[in-house]
Enzyme design. Structure first.
Site, PDB file in Angstrom:
ATOM      1  N   GLU A 369       0.989  -1.202   0.144  1.00 47.17           N
ATOM      2  CA  GLU A 369       0.265  -0.174   0.041  1.00 47.17           C
ATOM      3  C   GLU A 369       0.845   1.363  -0.156  1.00 47.17           C
ATOM      4  OE1 GLU A 369      -2.806  -0.217  -0.654  1.00 47.17           O
ATOM      5  OE2 GLU A 369      -3.024  -2.309  -0.254  1.00 47.17           O
ATOM      6  N   HIS A 456      -4.783  -6.295 -11.441  1.00 51.43           N
ATOM      7  CA  HIS A 456      -4.060  -7.255 -11.078  1.00 51.43           C
ATOM      8  C   HIS A 456      -3.373  -8.580 -11.229  1.00 51.43           C
ATOM      9  CE1 HIS A 456      -7.072  -4.859  -7.655  1.00 51.43           C
ATOM     10  NE2 HIS A 456      -6.026  -4.835  -7.164  1.00 51.43           N
TER      11      HIS A 456
END
EC number: 3.4.24.-
Length: 682
Positions: A369, A456
């Protein structure tokens, strides 16, 4: 000579704001979990044979600020040098520097005072301030844009709200009123509105949907989500040392040694900052999810490891390089199985997972993140298409690097993503870097349609490349985990070590990539960086090329590429700015693995963008310095660009070595750049 200058504009898009997929935090005090470890002491990067001057400089926040101020003072002159039009202005976004003084400055652009989405530039200058190269995300010229809108702002707002609701968003509301922009990310510049929609996404994640609407036709041009969902979880990293602050008899999760990073408790809320974790002692959590401090300790620790990795290994002081820490929020929502990064708050946020029993706060989630934050202030890889896959891969790559760096006995380094999460409930990782397709959706190799795949999963080839470059192909065991990595062509790849691989990716991200970099651009950027660090023809450069070939991006060194069977192709795609009526510049390729002399039919591919090609003199320079004239100047040739393949009898030259394309602009007013230079040996 022309009485009125003709100017070309360079461009690149900078669109997205945030991203997610994993997250965690850090600090120092005395946290609990199990029997783990504290923050590792600073260590040297094992980039042993790298050219010291080409390594990233360890800039203090004050030094970075000084570089930004200097670039800001020169931005008008730089715009003129680059040939930008009278309506265009540069805005300095970031500056990084190599140890030898080479400086890389990122700019945004405005046109008639309007932000240009897709207008960012990355300019590399040597120590004397001379422009060596210019990278851009868009090749389109920025001119002749009518800034009078035919469509009312309310039309764009309605379109954006409709788009958000169509994706299942809840409590949708305009977060920012439509603003006029110039949209340059997809070719010809278009006057548009950008609208940002708030509220919540379908799964409870905050919503920051950006919608771009054509201000002339009302057509929706593009949309992207600035808060990108991901998953991550870590139960424990063991007993660790956390950075905390003491005020009187109370302690808080405030890491004063790492930009005052703070960790807050949202206590199942979904808005606001929450409450800063505080207590009468400096012990946090008990290693169980029922104790709300435990997730706070995990998040705090993960953020500290990530800060230390980028600072101690790559010389970057905080995500923005300004010494300021992001902050963490834990216990978001109820049974929220996700974590995310937001630029708007400069923060990481973590849910507690299914049944609020598995907080998403593992080391690799935190690093993933926080790295989205790094990407958003450097290359700003657009979260769509191939650039979106590279964005996700960047977070996975540094998640692995941070996990290995942390050397935590409870969570040792591996090439698995989210292995502690068990998000599927079957004990498997979220993603595998050695063979991405093992997750059932990710792609092992590049193919022409990969840009249409969810980011992803289109991240797979870049993740696979990083593993191959680090460890090599075939079966092996690392830290007790067994891997068996294949290649697209069935040929082996020899790794150069994870530290070198991560260094190459970091330097490419910060000095080569732009917002629209695709897989081909990533290959070109990493090859260029490896050449700067280790030298042309070095084992590291060959390994980078072989690893890309192993995921079907480009050819093996000395092999023919697609459409050129049997040929040996050597190419440089790095832009090189050509100064107006200035000194000659060069673009180089390193030829290796070719026996004997060059052929009598050497093919020289030249792609030069220029607004008056008659100004240009172009030569091919052999490794021994011999010059072969490809094109002479001609005052009557007013056409744009030089995009030709020349045939040269170079049979008297030894093939292996550094070949250069030399270009000089011989007249004033028009400018351009070398887009690419390619040699093909039959």
């Amino acid at each position: 000579m022309r009485s009125t200058p003709s100017r070309r504009a360079t461009a690149t898009g900078a669109l997205i704001a945030a991203a997610a997929m994993l997250a965690v935090g850090v600090q120092t005090g005395s946290a609990t979990a199990a029997d783990g470890q504290g923050i590792p002491a600073p260590r040297s990067q094992a980039a042993a044979q790298a050219d010291p001057g080409a390594l990233p400089a360890d800039l203090s926040p004050a030094q970075r600020t000084a570089l930004i101020r200097a670039a800001d003072a020169r931005k008008a002159a730089k715009a003129k040098e680059l040939g930008l039009g009278a309506q265009e202005k540069l805005v300095v976004r970031d500056v990084v520097q190599d140890r030898d003084g080479t400086t890389h400055t990122r700019y945004e652009r405005t046109y008639a005072g309007l932000p240009v989405l897709g207008g960012d530039l990355l300019v590399t200058e040597n120590t004397s301030g001379r422009t060596e190269s210019v990278a851009k995300a868009s090749r389109a010229e920025l001119k002749n844009v009518d800034t009078t809108a035919d469509v009312a702002p309310v039309t764009a707002e309605r379109q954006a709200l409709t788009a958000a609701r169509a994706e299942g968003s809840k409590a949708t509301e305009p977060e920012r009123a439509p603003r006029k922009v110039v949209w340059l990310a997809e070719g010809k510049p278009v006057l548009a509105y950008e609208t940002v929609v708030g509220g919540l996404q379908h799964d409870g994640t905050p919503n920051e949907l950006h919608v771009v609407t054509d201000a002339t036709t009302g057509e929706k041009l593009y949309e992207w989500q600035a808060v990108h969902n991901g998953t991550g979880n870590t139960m424990y990293s063991g007993q660790v040392t956390l950075g905390t602050a003491q005020s009187g008899s109370s302690y808080t999760l405030t890491d004063t040694a790492r930009g005052s990073h703070k960790t807050y408790n949202l206590n199942r809320g979904t808005s606001g900052t929450g409450t800063l974790f505080s207590g009468a002692d400096d012990t946090w959590g008990d290693g169980t999810p029922s104790n709300l401090e435990t997730a706070g300790a995990d998040a705090h620790y993960g953020a500290a490891l990530t800060w230390d990795y980028f600072k101690n290994v790559h010389g970057r002081s905080g995500i923005r390089g300004d010494g300021v820490g992001a902050y963490s929020r834990v216990h978001y929502g109820n049974n929220y199985v996700n974590a995310f990064w937001q630029d708007s708050c400069f923060c990481m946020t973590y849910g507690d997972g299914a049944n609020n029993a598995k907080p998403l706060t593992s080391i690799d989630v935190a690093a993933h993140e926080m790295t989205h934050g790094l990407t958003s202030v450097t290359a700003r890889l657009v979260y769509s298409g191939e650039s979106g896959g590279l964005n996700e891969a960047t977070s996975d790559i540094f998640a692995a690097a941070v996990e290995f760096y942390g050397n935590n006995a409870k969570d040792p380094g591996d090439y698995l993503v989210g292995e502690k999460i068990d998000i599927r409930g079957n004990g498997t990782p979220l993603r595998y870097m050695d063979k991405p397709s093992k997750d059932g959706s990710s792609k092992d190799y590049w193919y022409s349609g990969i840009g249409s795949v969810d980011v992803h999963y289109s991240s797979g080839p870049a993740n696979h490349w990083f593993y191959l470059l680090s460890e090599g192909s075939g079966a092996k065991t690392v830290n007790g985990v067994s891997y068996d990595s294949p290649t697209s062509d069935g040929l082996p790849v020899t790794g150069i070590g994870r530290d070198k691989a991560a260094l190459i990716w970091f330097k490419a991200l910060t000095t080569k990539f732009t917002s629209t970099t695709n897989y081909a651009g990533a290959r070109a950027g990493t090859v260029a960086v490896a050449t700067e660090l280790y030298g042309a023809g070095s084992p590291e450069v060959l390994a980078v090329e072989n690893a890309w070939a192993g995921v079907n991006v480009g050819a093996r060194p000395g092999d023919g590429g697609p459409g050129e069977p049997g040929g040996k192709v050597f190419e440089n795609n790095t832009d090189v700015s050509i100064p107006d009526a200035g000194a000659a510049v060069t673009s180089s390729v390193s030829v290796t693995g070719v026996t004997g002399n060059a052929p009598s039919t050497l093919k020289v591919g030249v792609d030069i963008v220029h607004t008056w090609r008659g100004d240009l003199v172009v030569d091919l320079i052999a490794p021994d310095g011999s010059a072969y004239r490809l094109k002479s100047a001609s005052g009557s040739d007013s056409a744009d660009n030089v995009q030709e393949t020349y045939t040269v009898n170079a049979s008297s030259e030894v093939a292996n070595g550094t070949w250069k394309l030399r270009v000089q602009d011989t007249a004033r007013y028009d400018t351009g750049y070398i887009n690419s230079f390619k040699l093909t040996f039959p």
